[in-house]
Design a protein around this motif. Sequence first.
Motif, PDB file in Angstrom:
ATOM      1  N   TYR A 171      42.547  42.468  40.325  1.00 51.47           N
ATOM      2  CA  TYR A 171      42.917  43.492  41.417  1.00 51.47           C
ATOM      3  C   TYR A 171      43.776  42.933  42.587  1.00 51.47           C
ATOM      4  CZ  TYR A 171      42.627  47.323  44.799  1.00 51.47           C
ATOM      5  OH  TYR A 171      42.891  48.219  45.738  1.00 51.47           O
ATOM      6  N   GLY A 172      43.548  41.636  42.873  1.00 52.86           N
ATOM      7  CA  GLY A 172      44.225  40.939  43.994  1.00 52.86           C
ATOM      8  C   GLY A 172      45.664  40.759  43.483  1.00 52.86           C
ATOM      9  N   TYR A 173      46.060  40.694  42.441  1.00 51.44           N
ATOM     10  CA  TYR A 173      47.422  40.838  41.889  1.00 51.44           C
ATOM     11  C   TYR A 173      48.244  42.127  41.823  1.00 51.44           C
ATOM     12  CZ  TYR A 173      47.458  35.654  40.474  1.00 51.44           C
ATOM     13  OH  TYR A 173      47.441  34.457  40.568  1.00 51.44           O
ATOM     14  N   SER A 174      47.642  42.967  41.484  1.00 51.75           N
ATOM     15  CA  SER A 174      47.904  44.182  41.125  1.00 51.75           C
ATOM     16  C   SER A 174      47.729  45.296  42.551  1.00 51.75           C
ATOM     17  CB  SER A 174      47.352  44.825  40.109  1.00 51.75           C
ATOM     18  OG  SER A 174      46.045  45.387  40.182  1.00 51.75           O
ATOM     19  N   ASP A 175      46.771  45.362  43.093  1.00 47.77           N
ATOM     20  CA  ASP A 175      46.289  45.980  44.101  1.00 47.77           C
ATOM     21  C   ASP A 175      46.277  47.577  43.618  1.00 47.77           C
ATOM     22  OD1 ASP A 175      45.495  46.584  46.453  1.00 47.77           O
ATOM     23  OD2 ASP A 175      47.465  46.817  47.701  1.00 47.77           O
ATOM     24  N   ASN A 176      46.055  47.696  42.351  1.00 41.78           N
ATOM     25  CA  ASN A 176      46.164  49.022  41.427  1.00 41.78           C
ATOM     26  C   ASN A 176      44.768  48.912  40.690  1.00 41.78           C
ATOM     27  OD1 ASN A 176      46.178  51.017  39.798  1.00 41.78           O
ATOM     28  ND2 ASN A 176      48.686  50.879  40.258  1.00 41.78           N
ATOM     29  N   TYR A 177      43.719  49.954  40.913  1.00 40.38           N
ATOM     30  CA  TYR A 177      42.628  50.228  40.018  1.00 40.38           C
ATOM     31  C   TYR A 177      43.012  50.632  38.792  1.00 40.38           C
ATOM     32  CZ  TYR A 177      39.458  49.578  43.971  1.00 40.38           C
ATOM     33  OH  TYR A 177      38.559  49.075  45.132  1.00 40.38           O
ATOM     34  N   LEU A 178      43.954  51.265  38.442  1.00 36.51           N
ATOM     35  CA  LEU A 178      44.368  51.757  37.085  1.00 36.51           C
ATOM     36  C   LEU A 178      44.798  50.444  36.317  1.00 36.51           C
ATOM     37  CD1 LEU A 178      44.672  53.989  35.090  1.00 36.51           C
ATOM     38  CD2 LEU A 178      46.944  54.322  35.907  1.00 36.51           C
ATOM     39  N   TYR A 179      45.587  49.655  36.827  1.00 34.28           N
ATOM     40  CA  TYR A 179      46.188  48.656  36.275  1.00 34.28           C
ATOM     41  C   TYR A 179      45.007  47.553  35.984  1.00 34.28           C
ATOM     42  CZ  TYR A 179      48.334  44.008  35.629  1.00 34.28           C
ATOM     43  OH  TYR A 179      48.964  42.711  35.212  1.00 34.28           O
ATOM     44  N   THR A 180      43.952  47.509  36.771  1.00 42.56           N
ATOM     45  CA  THR A 180      42.763  46.593  36.666  1.00 42.56           C
ATOM     46  C   THR A 180      41.985  46.917  35.654  1.00 42.56           C
ATOM     47  OG1 THR A 180      42.873  46.240  39.044  1.00 42.56           O
ATOM     48  CG2 THR A 180      41.109  45.207  37.703  1.00 42.56           C
ATOM     49  N   ILE A 181      41.823  48.254  35.440  1.00 41.94           N
ATOM     50  CA  ILE A 181      40.961  49.097  34.397  1.00 41.94           C
ATOM     51  C   ILE A 181      41.683  48.735  33.147  1.00 41.94           C
ATOM     52  CG2 ILE A 181      40.115  50.950  33.499  1.00 41.94           C
ATOM     53  CD1 ILE A 181      39.561  51.736  36.486  1.00 41.94           C
ATOM     54  N   VAL A 182      42.857  48.997  32.986  1.00 38.57           N
ATOM     55  CA  VAL A 182      43.598  48.554  31.876  1.00 38.57           C
ATOM     56  C   VAL A 182      43.566  47.206  31.310  1.00 38.57           C
ATOM     57  CG1 VAL A 182      46.022  48.772  30.904  1.00 38.57           C
ATOM     58  CG2 VAL A 182      45.252  50.669  32.065  1.00 38.57           C
ATOM     59  N   VAL A 183      43.679  46.375  32.118  1.00 38.04           N
ATOM     60  CA  VAL A 183      43.722  44.769  31.805  1.00 38.04           C
ATOM     61  C   VAL A 183      42.245  44.284  31.087  1.00 38.04           C
ATOM     62  CG1 VAL A 183      43.486  42.500  32.891  1.00 38.04           C
ATOM     63  CG2 VAL A 183      45.232  43.952  33.349  1.00 38.04           C
ATOM     64  N   PHE A 184      41.102  45.138  31.812  1.00 37.43           N
ATOM     65  CA  PHE A 184      39.860  44.903  31.444  1.00 37.43           C
ATOM     66  C   PHE A 184      39.629  45.459  29.979  1.00 37.43           C
ATOM     67  CE2 PHE A 184      38.824  43.004  35.413  1.00 37.43           C
ATOM     68  CZ  PHE A 184      37.458  42.190  35.092  1.00 37.43           C
ATOM     69  N   ALA A 185      40.097  46.941  29.915  1.00 37.93           N
ATOM     70  CA  ALA A 185      40.088  47.480  28.806  1.00 37.93           C
ATOM     71  C   ALA A 185      40.697  46.649  27.480  1.00 37.93           C
ATOM     72  CB  ALA A 185      40.500  49.100  28.757  1.00 37.93           C
ATOM     73  N   VAL A 186      41.900  46.358  27.569  1.00 36.35           N
ATOM     74  CA  VAL A 186      42.628  45.589  26.782  1.00 36.35           C
ATOM     75  C   VAL A 186      41.913  44.201  26.453  1.00 36.35           C
ATOM     76  CG1 VAL A 186      44.853  44.190  26.307  1.00 36.35           C
ATOM     77  CG2 VAL A 186      44.759  46.602  27.232  1.00 36.35           C
ATOM     78  N   SER A 187      41.267  43.420  27.405  1.00 35.44           N
ATOM     79  CA  SER A 187      40.808  42.331  27.160  1.00 35.44           C
ATOM     80  C   SER A 187      39.569  42.805  26.422  1.00 35.44           C
ATOM     81  CB  SER A 187      40.197  41.769  28.369  1.00 35.44           C
ATOM     82  OG  SER A 187      41.328  41.518  29.189  1.00 35.44           O
ATOM     83  N   PHE A 188      38.771  43.875  26.529  1.00 36.26           N
ATOM     84  CA  PHE A 188      37.481  44.110  25.702  1.00 36.26           C
ATOM     85  C   PHE A 188      38.076  44.092  24.173  1.00 36.26           C
ATOM     86  CE2 PHE A 188      34.749  47.336  24.051  1.00 36.26           C
ATOM     87  CZ  PHE A 188      33.540  46.206  24.175  1.00 36.26           C
ATOM     88  N   ILE A 189      38.959  45.055  23.959  1.00 33.73           N
ATOM     89  CA  ILE A 189      39.629  45.241  22.615  1.00 33.73           C
ATOM     90  C   ILE A 189      40.019  43.980  22.027  1.00 33.73           C
ATOM     91  CG2 ILE A 189      41.407  46.666  21.541  1.00 33.73           C
ATOM     92  CD1 ILE A 189      41.258  48.844  23.782  1.00 33.73           C
ATOM     93  N   LEU A 190      40.639  43.350  22.908  1.00 35.71           N
ATOM     94  CA  LEU A 190      41.220  41.957  22.243  1.00 35.71           C
ATOM     95  C   LEU A 190      39.971  41.016  21.689  1.00 35.71           C
ATOM     96  CD1 LEU A 190      43.752  40.158  21.564  1.00 35.71           C
ATOM     97  CD2 LEU A 190      43.386  39.186  23.698  1.00 35.71           C
TER      98      LEU A 190
END
Length: 196
Positions: A44-63
Amino acid sequence: MNELTKKLLNYFLIGVFAVIPIVIVLQIIIFVKDLVANLFNFVYGYSDNYLYTIVVFAVSFILLVWIGSTTAKKGRSWIISAFDFIIDRIPFLNTIYRVLKKVINMLSSHEQTMTKEVVYVEYPKEGLWVPAYVTNKHDDKYILFVPTSPNPTSGFTVIVDKSKLIKSAMNIEEATSFIVSVGVDYNKASEANQLP
């Protein structure tokens, strides 16, 4: 008064030992929660956007699920193979990585059955039997890891002739529980009675 003090201290110690497993589990939960929170804050510190952060975590989980699924079905994922290829070319790190991978594979469910074998060996002298993990075999020689109680991550690696071993019906989890509990959690009393 002295007898009352002894009773109170005895009950206090019993209470402490009863609560220790709960405290350890809670510490693990808090550690995992803090780790996830720190990762979340880092992204979140890099993006300052909750949607982006959630997408990163979802993609990481799927990966991670995909890597786990591929590894379970085929024995290895191309991502892990690529990382292995890179690490293999870095001196010193390649040794640490290889050893860590073998130890983790030994305890994981998809590794060969040899590393899941538990045996009894007379150690440190005749007449004293301890459970040991079979980590490797060469002809009639068994390479064993003899863990120490109550910390099964420390211990000794020994080479023993097959004739000096007695096979156990315990699996890795049961043997580890036996070692961590310093013998309290031992449900193979019939095996103990058969040891010479």
